[in-house]
Enzyme design. Structure first.
Site, short mmCIF file in Angstrom:
data_model
loop_
_atom_site.label_atom_id
_atom_site.label_comp_id
_atom_site.label_asym_id
_atom_site.label_seq_id
_atom_site.Cartn_x
_atom_site.Cartn_y
_atom_site.Cartn_z
CE LYS A 127 -1.48 1.00 4.04
NZ LYS A 127 -1.43 2.28 4.73
CB THR A 128 3.61 2.38 2.22
OG1 THR A 128 2.84 1.97 3.34
CG2 THR A 128 4.29 3.68 2.52
CD GLN A 133 -5.06 -3.88 7.04
OE1 GLN A 133 -4.12 -3.70 7.80
NE2 GLN A 133 -4.91 -3.92 5.72
NE ARG A 174 -0.89 -6.60 10.81
CZ ARG A 174 -1.03 -5.83 9.74
NH1 ARG A 174 -0.17 -4.89 9.50
NH2 ARG A 174 -2.02 -6.01 8.88
CG ASP A 203 -1.67 5.95 3.97
OD1 ASP A 203 -2.19 4.93 3.48
OD2 ASP A 203 -0.65 5.94 4.68
CD GLU A 204 -3.61 3.19 7.39
OE1 GLU A 204 -4.67 2.53 7.47
OE2 GLU A 204 -2.48 2.69 7.55
#
Length: 663
Positions: free
Chosen positions: A34-35, A249, A610, A218-219
Site C-alpha cells: 500500500k505505502t 483494517q 501481522r 492514506d488509510e
DNA sequence: TCGCCAAGACTTTTT
DNA sequence: GTCTTGGCGA
C-alpha cells in the site's frame, strides 16, 4: 528501458500508480504494498506528469507515515518537493486554520488541546453547571462531545431526546465557549473547523480547491465524517482524488472512523476507478486463509482474495492453557526454545493482546525467563505527568489565557495555592471580563494595589508571587532561547527537586524531563510557538516506533509486546495472539452490537495478518480478572482453520458450548 | 492547603 | 492487581 518507478510493481500496483486523472479507490489488503503504491503514485505525478509538488496535498494519519513518504518520494524524483502539502489530517488542518484565522473565532496563535486537556475542560464545565459526576462520568460526556464533533454537529445540533443527551448538549455548549475564551481548539476542532471553514466560505473553498490539483489519502478506511467532507471540498474543483485503504483494517470506530466512507466514496463518485491489491508479500497462504475465514463473515465490504507466492507454510498452532500463567508460560517457553536454537532472534517475535492489562503477566514471565522484551505504545511519553507539567508551563507562557494549563501548574510544585484560591481568582477574573491568567499577571504587577487583591483573600500574596514569576517568564520568552527558557522555568520552580526523589521512579521522571529538553533543542530556531504545536500534533506512537527503525546492536534485540491496535503498521516472523477467550477477544463490551463484533473481527484480522511465518492462537481456561478467577469460553474466534486447506471451515464450526459457570 | 488512606473503576488510543 | 479519585485529619 528500465523504469525504476514502475518495473518492480505487480500489474495491479502499476495500474494504481499510473491511473488516469479522476477518482481512484485502491483497496489494499494487508501486506500488499500500500505505502509503495502511494509513494510511487506521488513520484509518478511529479516526475512523469510534471505536476508541481505544490499542487498536491497528501494526507496520512501519523506523522511517521508522512515523514517516511516524504523521504521516499524525494529520493524518487528529480524535482524539489518542498512545496507539497504532506502531513496528517490534523497538521494540514492546523496549517489551514492558522492561515485563514481571519474568518474564524480564534486568532492564528491558537493552542491545541489534547485529549487530556479536553477532559479537564469537560470536568470544569460540568462543575460549573453543577452536574453530578457520578451520574454522568466526564470521560463519557467527553466521548459524546468528541463523537458529535466527528459527525460535524455543533452544540445546538446534537440530539436531545433524553436527559443524558440534554446534559451532553449543555456541557458541550459551555465547553465550546470555554475553548474560545482560552483561544484554544481541541483535536476534533481541527477537523471540524477545517470542514466548516471550507463549507461556509466559498471564496476560501475555491482558493484551496483550485490550488490542489491532486488529493491523495492514506488509510482512507479510518476517516471520519469531518475528514470525508474536508476531502470533498479540497477536491471539489479538479476532482482528482486518489484514496488508498482497506475496509477490513478499520479498527478505530470508537474514535469516529467510519469504514463506510469507502462505500460512500463509491456512491459519490460512481465513475471512480476501483483497484484491488490482493497479492500479499508478507505471510504464508495458511495465515492468509485463516485471516480470510475471519473477515469473510463481515458485510458491507469488497471481498478480497489475498494470495501469496510464499507457499502454504506452517500450520497455525493453538494452545489452551489451564490459566493465564500457563498461557504466558507457553509463550515464553516457546520463544525460549527458538532462541536457544540460535536460528531466531528475539525481534522475530511479537506477542499481541486485546487490552493493555494483559501485558503484566506476560512481562513477568519474560523477566523471569531473562528474555529481553519491550512494549509498544503502552506508556505515552506525552501523557506522563512530568512531561505534561512542563508543557503546561510553556503553554502558559505562550498564552496566559490558557486556563487549563494555569489550573494545572499553579500548584506545581505545591506553593500554598489551592482549590479555593483558584476559584476566587477565576470568579474575580470572570467579573472583570478577563482570563484568570491576565488577572494573575495583574496581581503580579501591582500586588496589593491590584483590584483583584481584596477579592482573593488569604493567599493573594502567594498568587501575586506566582503572577510576577509568570510575567518574568513572558518577558524572558523574547530574550532567551527556547532551551534557556525551558531551563529557567525548571530552575525557578525547583522542578528537579520536586520530581526527582532519587527513587527509581523519580530518576525515571527526571530523565523524561531531560528527554523533553532534548526535543526542545531541535526547535531552537523555530521557537516556542512551533515547539508547542509540534508537541500537540506529534505524539506517542511516532516517537516510540522511531527507535524500532534504527535497530541497534544485535544483542539489544528484544521481543515486542503490544496491543492489537498498536500492531497495525507492523510485521513479525512469529506472532502470538493471546487471550483468545470470549470476553477478551472479542471483547465483552462488543457482544451485543453486530457492528462492534464486526470491528472485533477486523481487529483479529489485523493481528493475524501481522504474522509472516508462524501464528499462535493462545487462550486460558481460566484467568484472573481484578483479583478473582473467571472461566472463559473459547467461542467465535477460536473456530479457525489451522491448515489453510479450506477457508470456509471457520464458518462451519460446531456451535459453541454454553458458557461455563464461574467459581 | 497538603498528604495520606480507602474506595472504586477498569477496552482499544493514528492526532 | 494497580491506578486514580475523593474525603478527612494535621
Amino acid at each position: 528501458m528500465a523504469d525504476f518507478l514502475l518495473d518492480d510493481l505487480n500489474p495491479q500496483q502499476r495500474l494504481a500508480v499510473t491511473a488516469a486523472d479522476g477518482q481512484v479507490l485502491v483497496l489494499a489488503g494487508p501486506g500488499s504494498g500500500k505505502t509503495r503504491v502511494l509513494t510511487r503514485r506521488l513520484a509518478y505525478l511529479i516526475d512523469r506528469k510534471n505536476v508541481p509538488a505544490y499542487d498536491i496535498i497528501a494526507v496520512t494519519f501519523t506523522n511517521k507515515a508522512a515523514r517516511e513518504m516524504e523521504n521516499r518520494v524525494s529520493n524518487l524524483v528529480r524535482a524539489n518537493i518542498d512545496g507539497i502539502w504532506l502531513g496528517t489530517f490534523h497538521a494540514m488542518c492546523a496549517r489551514l486554520l492558522r492561515r485563514e484565522s481571519a474568518s474564524l473565532p480564534f486568532t492564528s496563535n491558537f493552542v491545541i488541546f489534547d485529549s487530556d486537556d479536553q477532559e479537564t475542560l469537560v470536568k470544569r464545565a460540568m462543575r460549573e453547571l453543577k452536574i453530578d459526576e457520578k451520574m454522568h462520568r466526564p470521560a463519557s460526556v467527553h466521548a459524546a462531545i468528541s463523537a458529535a464533533k466527528n459527525d460535524l454537529l455543533g452544540p445546538t445540533e446534537v440530539q436531545t431526546r433524553n436527559y443524558r443527551e440534554e446534559v451532553v448538549a449543555r456541557v458541550y455548549a459551555l465547553y465550546e465557549s470555554m475553548l474560545r475564551t482560552n483561544n484554544a481548539v481541541d483535536f476534533d476542532d481541527l477537523l471540524l473547523w477545517g470542514a466548516k471553514l471550507l463549507r461556509e466560505n466559498p471564496a476560501i473553498r475555491e482558493k484551496y480547491a483550485s490550488k490542489f490539483h491532486h488529493v491523495l489519502v492514506d488509510e482512507f478506511q479510518d476517516t471520519n465524517l469531518a475528514q470525508y467532507e474536508l476531502l470533498q471540498h479540497l477536491s471539489s474543483l479538479h476532482q482528482n482524488i486518489f484514496v488508498v485503504g482497506d475496509e477490513d483494517q478499520s479498527i478505530y470506530r470508537w474514535r469516529g472512523a467510519d469504514y463506510r466512507n469507502v462505500l460512500r466514496f463509491e456512491k459519490d463518485f460512481p465513475k471512480c476507478e476501483k483497484i484491488l491489491l490482493e497479492q500479499n508479500y508478507r505471510s504464508t497462504q495458511v495465515i492468509l486463509d485463516a485471516a480470510r475465514g475471519v473477515i469473510d463473515q463481515n458485510h458491507n465490504r469488497t471481498p478480497k482474495h489475498l494470495f501469496s507466492e510464499r507457499g502454504a507454510g506452517n500450520k497455525i498452532i493453538k494452545y489452551d492453557g489451564v490459566d493465564d500463567h500457563a498461557e504466558a508460560g507457553f509463550v515464553v517457553d516457546t520463544i525460549a526454545g527458538y532462541l536457544g536454537g540460535k536460528k531466531s532472534k528475539a525481534s522475530d517475535f511479537a506477542v499481541m493482546y486485546r487490552t493493555n492489562a494483559q501485558s503484566r503477566l506476560i512481562e513477568e514471565a519474560f523477566m523471569h525467563a531473562g528474555i529481553p522484551y519491550h512494549l509498544v505504545g503502552a506508556q505515552r511519553f506525552y501523557g506522563r505527568r512530568e512531561v505534561k507539567d512542563i508543557i503546561c508551563f510553556l503553554r502558559l507562557v505562550e498564552n496566559p489565557a490558557d486556563e487549563v494549563s494555569l489550573q494545572r501548574v499553579v500548584g506545581v510544585p505545591p506553593r500554598g495555592i489551592g482549590e479555593k484560591t483558584i476559584q476566587n481568582l477565576q470568579a474575580a477574573a470572570n467579573q472583570a471580563g478577563i482570563s484568570s491568567g491576565e488577572a494573575l499577571l495583574d496581581l503580579g504587577r501591582s500586588n496589593e494595589k491590584s483590584v483583584f487583591w481584596p477579592l482573593i483573600g488569604r493567599s493573594a500574596g502567594l498568587l501575586a508571587d506566582f503572577g510576577a514569576q509568570l510575567a518574568e517568564w513572558c518577558t524572558l520568552k523574547e530574550k532567551l532561547s527556547l532551551v534557556n527558557l525551558f531551563e529557567r522555568i525548571l530552575l525557578d520552580v525547583g522542578y528537579e527537586n520536586y520530581i526527582n526523589d532519587q527513587t527509581d521512579e523519580g530518576i525515571d521522571r527526571w530523565e523524561n524531563v531531560e528527554e523533553l529538553k532534548r526535543l526542545a533543542l531541535d526547535f531552537q530556531e523555530r521557537g516556542l510557538t512551533e515547539f508547542l504545536q509540534n508537541l500537540a500534533l506529534v505524539s506517542d506512537q511516532d516517537t516510540i516506533e522511531d527507535q524500532e527503525e534504527q535497530p541497534q546492536a544485535e544483542d539489544t534485540s528484544s521481543v515486542t509486546l503490544l496491543t492489537l491496535h498498536a500492531a497495525k503498521w507492523l510485521e513479525y516472523r512469529q506472532v502470538f495472539i493471546v487471550g483468545m477467550d470470549e470476553g477478551i477477544l472479542p471483547h465483552s463490551r462488543s457482544r451485543d452490537d453486530p457492528e462492534e463484533m464486526a470491528e472485533e473481527r477486523r481487529l483479529f484480522y489485523v493481528g493475524i495478518t501481522r504474522a509472516k511465518d508462524q501464528l499462535y492462537l493462545v487462550r486460558a481456561e481460566r484467568r484472573s480478572t481484578f483479583g478473582d478467577y473467571d472461566y472463559g469460553d473459547p467461542r467465535a474466534f477460536c473456530r479457525i482453520s489451522t491448515t489453510g486447506s479450506s477457508s470456509t471451515r471457520a464458518n462451519a464450526a460446531p456451535p459453541a458450548e454454553p458458557a461455563r459457570k464461574r467459581i
